[in-house]
Design a protein around this motif. Sequence first.
Motif, mmCIF file in Angstrom:
data_model
loop_
_atom_site.group_PDB
_atom_site.id
_atom_site.type_symbol
_atom_site.label_atom_id
_atom_site.label_comp_id
_atom_site.label_asym_id
_atom_site.label_seq_id
_atom_site.Cartn_x
_atom_site.Cartn_y
_atom_site.Cartn_z
ATOM 1 N N ARG A 96 0.821 -1.216 0.000
ATOM 2 C CA ARG A 96 0.000 0.000 0.000
ATOM 3 C C ARG A 96 0.855 1.266 0.000
ATOM 4 O O ARG A 96 0.378 2.346 -0.321
ATOM 5 N N ALA A 97 2.124 1.122 0.363
ATOM 6 C CA ALA A 97 3.044 2.261 0.357
ATOM 7 C C ALA A 97 4.095 2.032 -0.722
ATOM 8 O O ALA A 97 4.567 0.903 -0.917
ATOM 9 N N GLU A 177 -0.284 0.843 10.002
ATOM 10 C CA GLU A 177 -0.712 2.219 9.752
ATOM 11 C C GLU A 177 -1.196 2.417 8.318
ATOM 12 O O GLU A 177 -1.866 3.420 8.032
ATOM 13 N N ASP A 178 -0.870 1.470 7.425
ATOM 14 C CA ASP A 178 -1.277 1.606 6.023
ATOM 15 C C ASP A 178 -2.481 0.731 5.659
ATOM 16 O O ASP A 178 -2.960 0.785 4.515
ATOM 17 N N PHE A 179 -2.978 -0.079 6.599
ATOM 18 C CA PHE A 179 -4.010 -1.070 6.258
ATOM 19 C C PHE A 179 -5.269 -0.435 5.649
ATOM 20 O O PHE A 179 -5.957 -1.065 4.846
ATOM 21 N N GLY A 180 -5.576 0.787 6.061
ATOM 22 C CA GLY A 180 -6.819 1.406 5.584
ATOM 23 C C GLY A 180 -6.744 1.997 4.179
ATOM 24 O O GLY A 180 -7.760 2.412 3.632
ATOM 25 N N ILE A 181 -5.537 2.052 3.587
ATOM 26 C CA ILE A 181 -5.398 2.667 2.259
ATOM 27 C C ILE A 181 -6.110 1.789 1.219
ATOM 28 O O ILE A 181 -5.805 0.602 1.095
ATOM 29 N N ARG B 143 0.486 5.214 -0.944
ATOM 30 C CA ARG B 143 1.061 6.236 -0.072
ATOM 31 C C ARG B 143 2.478 6.561 -0.544
ATOM 32 O O ARG B 143 3.311 5.663 -0.642
ATOM 33 N N PRO B 144 2.756 7.827 -0.816
ATOM 34 C CA PRO B 144 4.123 8.186 -1.239
ATOM 35 C C PRO B 144 5.097 8.045 -0.067
ATOM 36 O O PRO B 144 4.682 7.916 1.081
ATOM 37 N N PRO B 145 6.384 8.055 -0.346
ATOM 38 C CA PRO B 145 7.364 7.890 0.735
ATOM 39 C C PRO B 145 7.263 9.008 1.762
ATOM 40 O O PRO B 145 7.124 10.183 1.418
ATOM 41 N N SER B 146 7.330 8.631 3.030
ATOM 42 C CA SER B 146 7.453 9.622 4.103
ATOM 43 C C SER B 146 8.862 10.220 4.029
ATOM 44 O O SER B 146 9.752 9.645 3.386
ATOM 45 N N PRO B 147 9.092 11.362 4.696
ATOM 46 C CA PRO B 147 10.449 11.929 4.675
ATOM 47 C C PRO B 147 11.507 10.920 5.146
ATOM 48 O O PRO B 147 12.587 10.812 4.563
ATOM 49 N N GLN B 148 11.151 10.144 6.175
ATOM 50 C CA GLN B 148 12.098 9.150 6.704
ATOM 51 C C GLN B 148 12.359 8.024 5.686
ATOM 52 O O GLN B 148 13.492 7.590 5.482
ATOM 53 N N ALA B 204 -7.781 -3.365 2.898
ATOM 54 C CA ALA B 204 -9.039 -2.682 3.202
ATOM 55 C C ALA B 204 -10.144 -3.379 2.397
ATOM 56 O O ALA B 204 -9.877 -3.931 1.324
ATOM 57 N N PRO B 205 -11.381 -3.382 2.929
ATOM 58 C CA PRO B 205 -12.465 -4.075 2.223
ATOM 59 C C PRO B 205 -12.713 -3.468 0.847
ATOM 60 O O PRO B 205 -12.532 -2.266 0.650
ATOM 61 N N ASP B 206 -13.115 -4.300 -0.084
ATOM 62 C CA ASP B 206 -13.578 -3.865 -1.403
ATOM 63 C C ASP B 206 -12.538 -3.092 -2.212
ATOM 64 O O ASP B 206 -12.901 -2.219 -3.008
ATOM 65 N N THR B 207 -11.247 -3.398 -2.041
ATOM 66 C CA THR B 207 -10.269 -2.755 -2.924
ATOM 67 C C THR B 207 -10.357 -3.441 -4.284
ATOM 68 O O THR B 207 -10.311 -4.664 -4.370
ATOM 69 N N PRO B 208 -10.495 -2.673 -5.345
ATOM 70 C CA PRO B 208 -10.603 -3.292 -6.673
ATOM 71 C C PRO B 208 -9.274 -3.963 -7.059
ATOM 72 O O PRO B 208 -8.200 -3.479 -6.681
ATOM 73 N N PRO B 209 -9.324 -5.078 -7.784
ATOM 74 C CA PRO B 209 -8.087 -5.794 -8.120
ATOM 75 C C PRO B 209 -7.149 -4.958 -8.989
ATOM 76 O O PRO B 209 -7.595 -4.144 -9.795
ATOM 77 N N GLN B 210 -5.845 -5.169 -8.813
ATOM 78 C CA GLN B 210 -4.841 -4.498 -9.639
ATOM 79 C C GLN B 210 -4.964 -4.985 -11.079
ATOM 80 O O GLN B 210 -5.046 -6.192 -11.329
#
Lengths: 226, 226
Positions: A96-97, A177-181, B143-148, B204-210
């Motif tokens: 997800r990340a 922390e990313d599970f909800g994305i 999610r894009p990369p965090s600063p860390q 997460a529920p109902d994520t459409p397939p890649q």
Amino acid sequence: MASGEELKPSERTRLKRFSARGRFDRATINAILDAAPMAHIGFDYKGPAVLPMIFWRKENHVYFHGSSKNRMFEALSRSPQCCFVASLIDAFVLARAAIHHSVNYRSVVIYGAAEELKEPAAKLEGLRGLIERFYPGRWDQIRPPSPQEFVSVRVFRLPIEEASAKIRTGFPTPYAEDFGIPVWAGIVPLSTSIGPLQLDPNSAPDTPPQDISHLASLLGASIKTA
Amino acid sequence: MASGEELKPSERTRLKRFSARGRFDRATINAILDAAPMAHIGFDYKGPAVLPMIFWRKENHVYFHGSSKNRMFEALSRSPQCCFVASLIDAFVLARAAIHHSVNYRSVVIYGAAEELKEPAAKLEGLRGLIERFYPGRWDQIRPPSPQEFVSVRVFRLPIEEASAKIRTGFPTPYAEDFGIPVWAGIVPLSTSIGPLQLDPNSAPDTPPQDISHLASLLGASIKTA
């Protein structure tokens, strides 16, 4: 074969990251080597150089061969230190990340000094090993190398001593922390098929088809018949 | 893109053997790079070293990335010369004579000096390119990369200039003197499949397939749905 033997990590083969992915037992290292059709060999030729090579394993050595004119063999004769890598990709891993995307893979890295097989019987046995690795029993059916062909190739081997395997399996590493994305995450497996056989039009009449069941088993591949 | 451009062979990329198999045009080199999921990069780390790497191509560069702790990146920072190889095996080639067994393959070798992308926008664009190579449109969903996370990775690129492709296709080379040998000769093709998708249980529920149709097309793979 002491296949339960653990190799000692060296400064070069010890994993700095994801050390849980590292394996140093011969059974794991050999299984990956035996499943990989090809290796990439790094050597020094006026700087870093790499060539893809078909190879085979016998006991605690990997063997590879090629033309006497191949610059890798010239280079290894002068400077035998090399790095042998066999790698297989088993799946793409979608997280997800961005940063947690990965691949599932199996790889082996071997460092060492390559040694040429110059003694004719050992060299012939090396060439035989390549054919027999993929197609057991085939050596006795094909024409062996003529004297001229025999000198036109060189065979080298490398001891499996300073070696390690690295394996990643399974789903993306769970970061709660990313599970909800709401983006699809999971695994896209890769698999290999071999076949169907394509007969050389120059074949002698009525040659029975090559058995490729061993090759399929080696590569973990399915067989396509049409 | 001047994809019809021919690169100039160097002393290192000129083929010594089977020179008819060599290609120096960007269109051929790029097509092989784009079809290969993985490269092997040779570098100098107290001698020859090689690591397998996922990579991507943008215009006339190949890009690769990894952990800031990766010893290859430490090594390339000190000594940027490297050798990048992408290879694909398309078939095993079975001949009537031992020495004429071969494989059909496509490979690209690039020599050059790797350059780190340190400027944040260029580095981010590099990371985005990796995801978008395999899954177009996915970058905007994850999610894009965090600063860390962003500082925990390094991105390098290598110019596709001192580069060559090598391709073998077709049946065993015809040696008429061997035609009568009654052993099967021909080609055993290899092919790749991807799928079926395996959903991460933490999704997460109902994520459409890649959508993996682009990935399949890139790799020349068929899609397995079950």
